[in-house]
Structures are given as structure tokens and as C-alpha cells.
Design a protein around this motif. Structure first.
Motif, PDB file in Angstrom:
ATOM      1  N   THR A 143     108.721  29.860 -23.273  1.00 45.47           N
ATOM      2  CA  THR A 143     109.617  30.845 -22.665  1.00 45.47           C
ATOM      3  C   THR A 143     110.024  31.922 -23.652  1.00 45.47           C
ATOM      4  N   ILE A 160     106.080  40.080 -18.396  1.00 49.13           N
ATOM      5  CA  ILE A 160     107.283  40.872 -18.158  1.00 49.13           C
ATOM      6  C   ILE A 160     107.452  41.006 -16.655  1.00 49.13           C
ATOM      7  N   ASP A 161     108.571  40.516 -16.148  1.00 57.40           N
ATOM      8  CA  ASP A 161     108.908  40.692 -14.734  1.00 57.40           C
ATOM      9  C   ASP A 161     109.640  42.018 -14.617  1.00 57.40           C
ATOM     10  N   SER A 209     113.389  42.273 -13.937  1.00 58.24           N
ATOM     11  CA  SER A 209     114.388  41.626 -14.784  1.00 58.24           C
ATOM     12  C   SER A 209     114.478  42.272 -16.160  1.00 58.24           C
ATOM     13  N   SER A 242     113.862  39.824 -18.944  1.00 60.27           N
ATOM     14  CA  SER A 242     112.452  39.557 -19.222  1.00 60.27           C
ATOM     15  C   SER A 242     111.941  40.488 -20.320  1.00 60.27           C
ATOM     16  N   ASN A 249     113.600  39.610 -23.713  1.00 64.51           N
ATOM     17  CA  ASN A 249     113.008  38.386 -24.260  1.00 64.51           C
ATOM     18  C   ASN A 249     111.671  38.685 -24.929  1.00 64.51           C
TER      19      ASN A 249
END
Length: 131
Positions: free
Chosen positions: A4, A26-27, A30, A33, A36
Motif C-alpha cells: 500500500t 493512482i485513483d 482520491s 492516493s 501516497n
């Protein structure tokens, strides 16, 4: 193997197989995302950016739900000189096609395709994406 975020835990380093390709998902819906991924990029050895990293952007079929601007995502592709794939995971045909593309990229990065190196493939993908 999926993670993750990076860095990976070091306690199992001796059991971990060689890493041939790193795919950052990558969403587009979000902001977390993207954050992160940006944080995780600092933990990737610079040599992986020579054809062994790609970005997979999901959620592209729902433009109205986007939380991340396409410019922010394109900046990652340019900054890290890595190919970017766009995918809508809810559509089976696109999901299967994307999985096949990722598998082919993995075969190249792992050295299973004679005459094609990860670096040459990465350059080809980058040049075709710049058009």
C-alpha cells in the motif's frame, strides 16, 4: 506482490523476490492516493526509473468525480520519465487489456523478451506518450 506504500518492511528482505517492475496506482478520485504515491517515490532507487517504473491511473471514466487534476498526474510522468497508463477498473474489457499490457511490461522488465530491454521499452513508451 502488492504494497500500500513504501518503504517495504525490512524484516523479510531475505525472502523477497527480485523486483522487476514497480507500478504506482493512482485513483484519480482520491487526493490521498496521489499523496501516497508522491511520498512513496522517495523510497525507490533511482535506477528503477530507467524503464522499471510506471504509473497506472484508475477512475478515469468518471471525470465528474475527479479530485486530482490531470496536470498533477502528467507532471509525475514527466518528472520521473516513466510511462503512464490510464484505466477504468469497472469495465472488464479495459481491465483485462490493462492487465495484459502490465504483464507484457513485466516480461520486458524481467528480461524475458529477447532484444528488448526495460530501458529501451521505457524510452519507447515515453516518446509515444509525448505525442
Amino acid at each position: 506482490h502488492l504494497a500500500t506504500s513504501l518503504p517495504l518492511p525490512s524484516e523479510r528482505d531475505h525472502l523477497r523476490p527480485r523486483i522487476d517492475l514497480v507500478v504506482f496506482m493512482i485513483d484519480i478520485r482520491s487526493k490521498y492516493s496521489l499523496k501516497n504515491v508522491e511520498t512513496s517515490l522517495a523510497h525507490v532507487d533511482a535506477t528503477f526509473f530507467l524503464g522499471k517504473v510506471c504509473f497506472l491511473v484508475t477512475g478515469v471514466g468518471r471525470v465528474n468525480d475527479c479530485s486530482i487534476g490531470i496536470n498533477a498526474i502528467s507532471k509525475l510522468r514527466k518528472t520521473y520519465c516513466s510511462p503512464m497508463l490510464f484505466c477504468e477498473l469497472e469495465l472488464e474489457g479495459i481491465r483485462v487489456s490493462t492487465a495484459q499490457r502490465l504483464l507484457r511490461m513485466l516480461q520486458i522488465c524481467a528480461g524475458h523478451i529477447p532484444g528488448v530491454s526495460a530501458l529501451s521499452f521505457g524510452l519507447l513508451m515515453r516518446n509515444s506518450g509525448d505525442d
